[in-house]
Design an enzyme around this catalytic site. Structure first.
Site, PDB file in Angstrom:
ATOM      1  N   CYS A  79      30.460  32.095  36.040  1.00 27.86           N
ATOM      2  CA  CYS A  79      30.695  31.255  37.214  1.00 27.86           C
ATOM      3  C   CYS A  79      31.894  31.717  38.021  1.00 27.86           C
ATOM      4  CB  CYS A  79      30.872  29.796  36.772  1.00 27.86           C
ATOM      5  SG  CYS A  79      31.223  28.659  38.125  1.00 27.86           S
ATOM      6  N   CYS A 138      29.061  31.291  40.690  1.00 28.82           N
ATOM      7  CA  CYS A 138      29.285  30.196  41.638  1.00 28.82           C
ATOM      8  C   CYS A 138      30.428  30.435  42.622  1.00 28.82           C
ATOM      9  CB  CYS A 138      29.577  28.897  40.880  1.00 28.82           C
ATOM     10  SG  CYS A 138      28.655  28.654  39.366  1.00 28.82           S
ATOM     11  N   LYS A 178      29.989  33.533  45.013  1.00 34.82           N
ATOM     12  CA  LYS A 178      28.769  33.238  45.792  1.00 34.82           C
ATOM     13  C   LYS A 178      29.046  32.206  46.878  1.00 34.82           C
ATOM     14  CE  LYS A 178      26.614  29.880  44.721  1.00 34.82           C
ATOM     15  NZ  LYS A 178      25.555  29.795  43.723  1.00 34.82           N
ATOM     16  N   TYR A 211      16.962  31.244  42.431  1.00 31.71           N
ATOM     17  CA  TYR A 211      17.975  30.762  43.366  1.00 31.71           C
ATOM     18  C   TYR A 211      19.025  31.833  43.614  1.00 31.71           C
ATOM     19  CZ  TYR A 211      21.164  29.786  39.436  1.00 31.71           C
ATOM     20  OH  TYR A 211      21.980  29.901  38.345  1.00 31.71           O
ATOM     21  N   GLU A 252      19.852  32.901  47.374  1.00 28.94           N
ATOM     22  CA  GLU A 252      21.232  32.706  47.830  1.00 28.94           C
ATOM     23  C   GLU A 252      21.831  34.024  48.311  1.00 28.94           C
ATOM     24  OE1 GLU A 252      22.739  28.899  45.139  1.00 28.94           O
ATOM     25  OE2 GLU A 252      23.018  30.939  44.379  1.00 28.94           O
ATOM     26  N   HIS A 288      27.914   6.526  59.738  1.00 28.55           N
ATOM     27  CA  HIS A 288      27.317   7.062  60.959  1.00 28.55           C
ATOM     28  C   HIS A 288      28.365   7.776  61.803  1.00 28.55           C
ATOM     29  CE1 HIS A 288      24.341   7.282  64.151  1.00 28.55           C
ATOM     30  NE2 HIS A 288      25.244   6.825  65.004  1.00 28.55           N
ATOM     31  N   GLU A 298      23.522   9.655  55.733  1.00 26.97           N
ATOM     32  CA  GLU A 298      22.998   8.320  56.035  1.00 26.97           C
ATOM     33  C   GLU A 298      21.477   8.320  56.162  1.00 26.97           C
ATOM     34  OE1 GLU A 298      23.562   6.480  59.912  1.00 26.97           O
ATOM     35  OE2 GLU A 298      24.054   8.445  60.788  1.00 26.97           O
TER      36      GLU A 298
END
Length: 482
Positions: free
Chosen positions: A47, A52, A55, A188, A192, A457, A462
């Site tokens: 990672c 991670c 990346k 993935y 990615e 908002h 939302e």
């Protein structure tokens, strides 16, 4: 040299820190075998070094390129300059190195013995560590934790794959731009990497043999690849590479076959990146000497709900364990809980259900819980209700960005109060959106509770609380108004 320790662990040192703080004597054995291209890195596991962290930073660099293109629409007179890979790579690699150092300091502060040695079992209680210089260290322990993770798989049956291709183990440590790149894979990792390379202005092709993101909701996976194809990434579907050759000018010629028509084609690239899956780091551990059983097909270590292997005092966590999500946060939490159980502080087990995750493609995909397919398979189509919406982020309106694939769906039980089984969000900042809703779903949120939640908002998040249209209704799920 021999020493006695209460707990030994491989890799992911953050997982084991609590054990020392809880009164155990702990040693961490960590060693990085260089990639076939010779790439090596420091302490912290996949990672931190080749996963991670680099990346996400390169993904962010690509997103900034999109913001620069948006800027004139908002009144900023910004020059459209080309991207400088070397500058980005240097910054990313320096950050990773700072994390390596930070982990060393944390281990020292917590009185964890760190050994940079390659470890393998001698017997069920003893491990032999071999340093880079060949010096051997024997350690024995009451409890042993294996967290060796995995490494990228090479398609060694393809001529030239190993000699000329690279993987994610190499990409993040390149000092110079990879140039025109072919990414092979549908994982993935493949999407990615292809996504941020395209976003950085590189000519990028992704070759997909079968279906993209196989372990994810397939409607969402299709939208992810549609967006990539519509925004600069060339997608070759149903194709498989057969040969990689090096040309006199140092470029690579790749020959592939269309699996449907059996027609062969070829292209020239500067870099070929293999992202076709990962293999667990178990082959060199001599697990048989300790009596630890593995899945003969996957090579992963068989574990029970307590993370214990076939030998009760030897445990396995993370990617190396059979049936566990290949996600760093799950390994960290599993390790923390294991350390607490071994010290008698708790009996709590890791709950692997409803683990949230995000695929950091150009349009990010966050999800938690069941896919639509998994929900139908488990509960039956007649018992599942799916609420969905296509929406347009406010930020996309002024620069007139395409929002065709910005989509949300919530998978619920049909019977009131309609327990939420899964949430799938495709859009900007998907990870940030999904993390918050993951808590509600973990706590057993119902659809009725979600729609009674007041949204903030104007935000993309939302739109989850505004979901009202079900797939079963057949109504247009496109959001109108603000």
């Amino acid at each position: 040299m021999a020493t006695r320790s209460c707990l030994l662990a491989w890799r992911i040192p953050r997982t084991e820190e609590p054990a020392a703080q809880l009164g155990k004597k702990v040693a961490v054995l960590d060693y990085v075998e260089p990639s076939p291209r010779g790439t090596r890195w420091g302490l912290g596991g996949t990672c931190v070094n080749v996963g991670c962290i680099p990346k996400k930073l390169m993904h962010q660099a690509a997103l900034l390129g999109g913001m620069i293109r948006d800027a004139p629409h908002y009144g900023w007179r910004v020059a459209q300059a080309p991207h400088d890979w070397a500058t980005m790579a240097d910054a990313v690699q320096n950050h990773v190195k700072s994390l390596n150092w930070g982990h060393r300091v944390q281990l020292q502060d917590r009185k964890v013995k760190y050994l940079n040695v390659k470890a393998s079992f001698v017997d069920a209680h003893t491990v032999c560590g071999v340093s880079k210089g060949g010096e051997e260290t024997l350690l024995s322990a009451e409890h042993i934790v294996i967290a060796t993770g995995g490494r990228p798989r090479y398609p060694t049956h393809i001529e030239g794959a190993l000699e000329y291709g690279i993987t994610s183990d190499d990409l993040f440590w390149l000092k110079e731009s990879p140039g025109k790149t072919l990414v092979v894979g549908a994982s993935y990792v493949a999407l990615e990497c292809a996504g941020f390379l395209t976003g950085l202005g590189l000519d990028t092709t992704v070759m997909i043999r079968s279906v993209p993101l196989r372990a994810f909701d397939q409607q969402m996976a299709s939208l992810v690849t549609e967006h990539m194809a519509g925004h600069g990434t060339r997608v070759l579907r149903g194709c498989a590479p057969e040969r990689v050759e090096k040309l006199p000018g140092q470029q690579l010629r790749v020959t592939w076959v269309d699996l449907a028509s059996d027609r062969k084609d070829a292209g020239t690239f500067d870099t070929v990146l293999w992202a076709i899956g990962r293999v667990p780091e178990t082959a060199s551990l001599n697990l048989e000497k300790a009596g630890v059983r593995t899945n003969p097909v996957t090579g992963k270590i068989l574990v029970d709900a307590q993370e214990a292997t076939s030998i009760r005092h030897i445990y396995a966590i993370g990617d190396v364990a059979e049936g566990r999500p290949e996600l760093t946060p799950t390994a960290i939490m599993a390790g923390r809980l294991l350390a607490q159980r071994l010290s008698g502080r708790t009996s709590d087990l890791m709950d692997y259900s409803s683990v949230p995750t995000t695929v950091f493609t150009p349009l990010e995909y966050g999800c938690v819980g069941l896919s639509e397919e998994a929900a139908v398979a488990r509960h039956g189509e007649e018992h599942v209700e799916v609420y969905h919406a296509f929406y347009k982020p406010l930020e996309f309106t002024v620069p007139q960005r395409d929002a065709s694939q910005c989509y949300i769906k919530m998978v619920c039980l049909r019977e009131p109060p309609q327990l939420v089984l899964g949430l799938h969000f495709l859009g900007p900042n998907a990870g940030e959106v999904t993390q918050g809703f993951a808590l509600g779903i973990k706590c057993g949120a119902s659809f009725q509770q979600v729609i009674r939640t007041v949204g903030i908002h104007p935000t993309c998040a939302e739109e989850v609380a505004k979901l009202r249209i079900s797939k079963r209704s057949g109504l247009d799920p496109t959001v109108t108004g603000c």
